[in-house]
Design a protein around this motif. Structure first.
Motif, PDB file in Angstrom:
ATOM      1  N   PRO A 129      56.466  -3.762  -1.103  1.00  0.00           N
ATOM      2  CA  PRO A 129      57.314  -2.723  -1.728  1.00  0.00           C
ATOM      3  C   PRO A 129      56.670  -2.190  -3.006  1.00  0.00           C
ATOM      4  CG  PRO A 129      58.667  -4.553  -0.999  1.00  0.00           C
ATOM      5  CD  PRO A 129      57.242  -4.982  -0.797  1.00  0.00           C
ATOM      6  N   GLY A 130      56.517  -0.869  -3.090  1.00  0.00           N
ATOM      7  CA  GLY A 130      55.856  -0.253  -4.229  1.00  0.00           C
ATOM      8  C   GLY A 130      54.361  -0.104  -4.046  1.00  0.00           C
ATOM      9  N   GLY A 131      53.825  -0.597  -2.916  1.00  0.00           N
ATOM     10  CA  GLY A 131      52.390  -0.505  -2.672  1.00  0.00           C
ATOM     11  C   GLY A 131      51.959   0.900  -2.300  1.00  0.00           C
ATOM     12  N   ALA A 132      50.671   1.177  -2.442  1.00  0.00           N
ATOM     13  CA  ALA A 132      50.116   2.494  -2.119  1.00  0.00           C
ATOM     14  C   ALA A 132      49.811   2.586  -0.631  1.00  0.00           C
ATOM     15  CB  ALA A 132      48.855   2.749  -2.933  1.00  0.00           C
ATOM     16  N   ASN A 133      49.865   3.798  -0.109  1.00  0.00           N
ATOM     17  CA  ASN A 133      49.624   4.052   1.310  1.00  0.00           C
ATOM     18  C   ASN A 133      48.170   4.483   1.503  1.00  0.00           C
ATOM     19  OD1 ASN A 133      50.170   4.534   4.055  1.00  0.00           O
ATOM     20  ND2 ASN A 133      50.672   6.670   3.657  1.00  0.00           N
ATOM     21  N   LEU A 134      47.227   3.606   1.135  1.00  0.00           N
ATOM     22  CA  LEU A 134      45.812   3.997   1.130  1.00  0.00           C
ATOM     23  C   LEU A 134      45.283   4.276   2.522  1.00  0.00           C
ATOM     24  CD1 LEU A 134      43.304   4.375  -0.693  1.00  0.00           C
ATOM     25  CD2 LEU A 134      42.696   2.033  -0.141  1.00  0.00           C
ATOM     26  N   THR A 135      45.481   3.350   3.462  1.00  0.00           N
ATOM     27  CA  THR A 135      44.953   3.543   4.822  1.00  0.00           C
ATOM     28  C   THR A 135      45.810   4.534   5.615  1.00  0.00           C
ATOM     29  OG1 THR A 135      46.090   1.460   5.355  1.00  0.00           O
ATOM     30  CG2 THR A 135      43.708   1.377   5.079  1.00  0.00           C
ATOM     31  N   GLY A 136      46.913   4.997   5.021  1.00  0.00           N
ATOM     32  CA  GLY A 136      47.693   6.078   5.615  1.00  0.00           C
ATOM     33  C   GLY A 136      47.310   7.424   5.031  1.00  0.00           C
ATOM     34  N   ILE A 166      42.374   9.000 -11.795  1.00  0.00           N
ATOM     35  CA  ILE A 166      42.613   7.728 -11.115  1.00  0.00           C
ATOM     36  C   ILE A 166      44.043   7.786 -10.583  1.00  0.00           C
ATOM     37  CG2 ILE A 166      42.644   5.215 -11.318  1.00  0.00           C
ATOM     38  CD1 ILE A 166      39.914   6.436 -11.787  1.00  0.00           C
ATOM     39  N   THR A 167      44.183   8.225  -9.349  1.00  0.00           N
ATOM     40  CA  THR A 167      45.510   8.338  -8.748  1.00  0.00           C
ATOM     41  C   THR A 167      45.967   6.988  -8.189  1.00  0.00           C
ATOM     42  OG1 THR A 167      44.592   8.956  -6.597  1.00  0.00           O
ATOM     43  CG2 THR A 167      45.069  10.750  -8.136  1.00  0.00           C
ATOM     44  N   LYS A 168      47.165   6.974  -7.627  1.00  0.00           N
ATOM     45  CA  LYS A 168      47.710   5.730  -7.069  1.00  0.00           C
ATOM     46  C   LYS A 168      46.808   5.175  -5.975  1.00  0.00           C
ATOM     47  CE  LYS A 168      51.390   5.972  -4.431  1.00  0.00           C
ATOM     48  NZ  LYS A 168      52.795   6.091  -3.976  1.00  0.00           N
ATOM     49  N   ASN A 169      46.303   6.027  -5.102  1.00  0.00           N
ATOM     50  CA  ASN A 169      45.434   5.556  -4.026  1.00  0.00           C
ATOM     51  C   ASN A 169      44.100   5.041  -4.562  1.00  0.00           C
ATOM     52  OD1 ASN A 169      47.216   5.977  -1.946  1.00  0.00           O
ATOM     53  ND2 ASN A 169      46.400   7.970  -1.364  1.00  0.00           N
ATOM     54  N   VAL A 170      43.563   5.726  -5.568  1.00  0.00           N
ATOM     55  CA  VAL A 170      42.298   5.280  -6.158  1.00  0.00           C
ATOM     56  C   VAL A 170      42.490   3.933  -6.837  1.00  0.00           C
ATOM     57  CG1 VAL A 170      40.521   5.798  -7.870  1.00  0.00           C
ATOM     58  CG2 VAL A 170      41.459   7.634  -6.458  1.00  0.00           C
ATOM     59  N   ALA A 171      43.600   3.779  -7.574  1.00  0.00           N
ATOM     60  CA  ALA A 171      43.893   2.505  -8.240  1.00  0.00           C
ATOM     61  C   ALA A 171      44.061   1.386  -7.217  1.00  0.00           C
ATOM     62  CB  ALA A 171      45.145   2.643  -9.096  1.00  0.00           C
ATOM     63  N   PRO A 183      51.760   4.444 -15.709  1.00  0.00           N
ATOM     64  CA  PRO A 183      50.982   5.677 -15.924  1.00  0.00           C
ATOM     65  C   PRO A 183      49.510   5.438 -15.610  1.00  0.00           C
ATOM     66  CG  PRO A 183      52.372   5.153 -17.830  1.00  0.00           C
ATOM     67  CD  PRO A 183      52.356   3.930 -16.955  1.00  0.00           C
ATOM     68  N   LEU A 184      48.864   6.437 -15.052  1.00  0.00           N
ATOM     69  CA  LEU A 184      47.451   6.334 -14.696  1.00  0.00           C
ATOM     70  C   LEU A 184      46.653   7.402 -15.433  1.00  0.00           C
ATOM     71  CD1 LEU A 184      47.883   5.817 -10.844  1.00  0.00           C
ATOM     72  CD2 LEU A 184      47.303   4.061 -12.521  1.00  0.00           C
ATOM     73  N   PRO A 185      45.346   7.199 -15.610  1.00  0.00           N
ATOM     74  CA  PRO A 185      44.530   8.179 -16.342  1.00  0.00           C
ATOM     75  C   PRO A 185      44.377   9.490 -15.565  1.00  0.00           C
ATOM     76  CG  PRO A 185      43.397   6.067 -16.130  1.00  0.00           C
ATOM     77  CD  PRO A 185      44.579   6.011 -15.231  1.00  0.00           C
ATOM     78  N   VAL A 186      44.635  10.592 -16.242  1.00  0.00           N
ATOM     79  CA  VAL A 186      44.395  11.918 -15.677  1.00  0.00           C
ATOM     80  C   VAL A 186      43.064  12.409 -16.235  1.00  0.00           C
ATOM     81  CG1 VAL A 186      45.206  14.295 -15.498  1.00  0.00           C
ATOM     82  CG2 VAL A 186      46.850  12.405 -15.485  1.00  0.00           C
ATOM     83  N   ILE A 187      42.123  12.677 -15.357  1.00  0.00           N
ATOM     84  CA  ILE A 187      40.780  13.108 -15.763  1.00  0.00           C
ATOM     85  C   ILE A 187      40.532  14.487 -15.150  1.00  0.00           C
ATOM     86  CG2 ILE A 187      38.324  12.543 -15.782  1.00  0.00           C
ATOM     87  CD1 ILE A 187      39.148   9.630 -15.181  1.00  0.00           C
ATOM     88  N   LEU A 188      40.431  15.505 -16.011  1.00  0.00           N
ATOM     89  CA  LEU A 188      40.281  16.882 -15.547  1.00  0.00           C
ATOM     90  C   LEU A 188      39.003  17.491 -16.122  1.00  0.00           C
ATOM     91  CD1 LEU A 188      43.955  18.102 -16.177  1.00  0.00           C
ATOM     92  CD2 LEU A 188      43.015  17.130 -14.075  1.00  0.00           C
ATOM     93  N   TYR A 189      38.376  18.317 -15.304  1.00  0.00           N
ATOM     94  CA  TYR A 189      37.193  19.037 -15.789  1.00  0.00           C
ATOM     95  C   TYR A 189      37.292  20.496 -15.387  1.00  0.00           C
ATOM     96  CZ  TYR A 189      32.457  20.736 -16.412  1.00  0.00           C
ATOM     97  OH  TYR A 189      31.388  21.476 -16.796  1.00  0.00           O
ATOM     98  N   THR A 190      37.068  21.365 -16.353  1.00  0.00           N
ATOM     99  CA  THR A 190      36.978  22.804 -16.103  1.00  0.00           C
ATOM    100  C   THR A 190      35.751  23.338 -16.823  1.00  0.00           C
ATOM    101  OG1 THR A 190      38.367  23.324 -18.030  1.00  0.00           O
ATOM    102  CG2 THR A 190      39.489  23.072 -15.912  1.00  0.00           C
ATOM    103  N   LYS A 191      35.178  24.368 -16.286  1.00  0.00           N
ATOM    104  CA  LYS A 191      33.981  24.962 -16.890  1.00  0.00           C
ATOM    105  C   LYS A 191      34.299  25.527 -18.268  1.00  0.00           C
ATOM    106  CE  LYS A 191      30.355  28.347 -15.885  1.00  0.00           C
ATOM    107  NZ  LYS A 191      29.873  29.389 -14.929  1.00  0.00           N
ATOM    108  N   ILE A 230      54.934   7.811   0.407  1.00  0.00           N
ATOM    109  CA  ILE A 230      53.707   7.692   1.205  1.00  0.00           C
ATOM    110  C   ILE A 230      52.580   8.590   0.697  1.00  0.00           C
ATOM    111  CG2 ILE A 230      55.034   7.076   3.256  1.00  0.00           C
ATOM    112  CD1 ILE A 230      54.439   9.854   4.374  1.00  0.00           C
ATOM    113  N   ALA A 231      52.913   9.560  -0.157  1.00  0.00           N
ATOM    114  CA  ALA A 231      51.889  10.483  -0.655  1.00  0.00           C
ATOM    115  C   ALA A 231      51.215   9.911  -1.894  1.00  0.00           C
ATOM    116  CB  ALA A 231      52.517  11.837  -0.976  1.00  0.00           C
ATOM    117  N   ASP A 232      50.040  10.451  -2.204  1.00  0.00           N
ATOM    118  CA  ASP A 232      49.325  10.046  -3.411  1.00  0.00           C
ATOM    119  C   ASP A 232      49.978  10.695  -4.629  1.00  0.00           C
ATOM    120  OD1 ASP A 232      47.441   8.807  -4.921  1.00  0.00           O
ATOM    121  OD2 ASP A 232      45.772  10.118  -4.362  1.00  0.00           O
ATOM    122  N   SER A 233      49.788  10.096  -5.798  1.00  0.00           N
ATOM    123  CA  SER A 233      50.387  10.639  -7.021  1.00  0.00           C
ATOM    124  C   SER A 233      49.565  10.215  -8.224  1.00  0.00           C
ATOM    125  CB  SER A 233      51.836  10.172  -7.175  1.00  0.00           C
ATOM    126  OG  SER A 233      51.896   8.778  -7.373  1.00  0.00           O
TER     127      SER A 233
END
Length: 354
Positions: A212-219, A128-133, A71-79, A56-59
């Motif tokens: 089954p396997g769907g994201a819990n976006l509205t949760g 782009i996490t599971k919920n964003v996708a 696999p989903l894109p990991v996009i990170l920004y640091t100063k 039920i959690a995002d990943s």
């Protein structure tokens, strides 16, 4: 409609039967003494609470089934290091560590040279996490669906609706005639596009979450809070003077009681979006937890009898959740219409005793 419900029930049944077969395989594995230690280790590792939270959690990756992960894109920004983009598969290959970053329970941190967390580096996670996708997927579905309905409506103007139009058009008219117009009033046309979008967005994501396997976006409480905040902003940007006067000086209230009424009214203003947020989040999440808990019983008891009973209960709960998916979309839209209507109506009948 019936075919969709049947398909969804068959999917849940397949998932349940797969779980039963997996449990049976585990029991057969126990029959070999050389595998007894490994089996005991597997029993120790199974944690139903962890399993539920994992689903039920995002990943940062989308796991459709055990062993089937996107696999989903990991996009990170640091100063200090700028923008960095890579696949979440890198974290899986490196046991949660890649290129100086660590994925600690879906929270990404920068590591210092000693291997500890670098507190001086703030990581902005734009991945782009599971919920964003899932949200992007639902947006594509809605655009394609509504574009098809619009084209069909223009083509069949004055004729009986055909195809998907015959299913979607009555829902649109129902929301317009039974929800928006009675609660918003004569100026409903200005708010109808938003309220229809709100209804179908919640509905589509509720239904996607039941697969089954769907994201819990509205949760996800962040999503429900954002939807509630949009309703809050629209309500108060368009509110007329009668609405604001009612908050500042309600009719019939003694002057000495006004400070107390201000506190009550202000609390009421902010309780409305909170009620929208928590109602949708709690109902959708609770349904998912119940279904996953039932499926978890198969792994705990490892019995065909328990598996059969759990399958029946899961099918029943999934049917209930199908109803809840429509009901929660309806309630969120209904309450949003009521809040907007109360802010733009010219006269507050309640203040006059009507």
């Amino acid at each position: 409609m019936l075919r969709k419900i049947t398909t969804k029930l068959l999917l849940v049944l397949s998932l349940s039967l797969f779980s039963i077969n997996f449990a049976s395989a585990q029991e057969g594995h126990e029959a070999h003494p050389e595998n007894h230690e490994a089996t005991a280790h597997e029993e120790e590792k199974f944690d139903i609470g962890q399993m539920i939270m994992h689903h039920i959690a995002d990943s940062h990756e989308w796991e459709f089934a055990h062993g089937l992960t996107l696999p989903l894109p990991v996009i990170l920004y640091t100063k200090q290091y700028g923008l960095e983009v890579f696949s979440s598969k890198r974290f899986a290959e490196g046991n949660g560590v890649y290129n100086g970053y660590i994925n600690n329970h879906e929270h990404i941190h920068r590591l210092n040279p000693q291997g500890g967390l670098d507190e001086e580096v703030h990581v902005w996670d734009l991945s782009i996490t599971k919920n964003v996708a899932s949200m992007l997927l639902s947006a594509v579905i809605l655009i394609v669906l509504m574009s098809t309905v619009a084209k069909s409506f223009a083509k069949n103007r004055g004729k009986a609706p055909k195809g998907i139009q015959s299913f979607i058009e009555p829902i649109i008219f129902f929301i317009r005639d039974e929800v928006v117009i009675p609660n918003v009033g004569p100026k409903y046309e200005k708010y109808l596009p938003y309220l229809l979008t709100l209804f179908f967005f919640i509905l589509v994501n509720n239904l996607l979450g039941l697969i089954p396997g769907g994201a819990n976006l509205t949760g996800n409480i962040t999503i429900t809070l954002f939807l509630a905040v949009i309703t809050f902003i629209i309500t108060h940007i368009n509110a007329n003077k009668h609405y604001w006067l009612h908050l500042v000086k309600p009719e019939g209230v003694p002057v000495a009681m006004l400070p107390l009424m201000w506190v009550v009214e202000i609390a009421g203003v902010f309780m409305k979006p909170m009620s929208l947020t928590i109602r949708l989040f709690a109902n959708i999440t609770a349904g998912h937890i119940i279904i996953l808990s039932l499926l978890g019983l198969i792994f705990i008891f490892k019995s065909f009898a328990v598996g059969g009973v759990v399958t029946l209960f899961t099918l029943f709960m999934n049917a209930i959740e199908l109803l809840v998916a429509f009901l929660q979309a309806f309630i969120f839209t209904l309450l949003s219409s009521m809040y907007i209507g109360s802010a733009i109506e010219e006269h507050h009948e309640a203040d006059h005793g009507h």
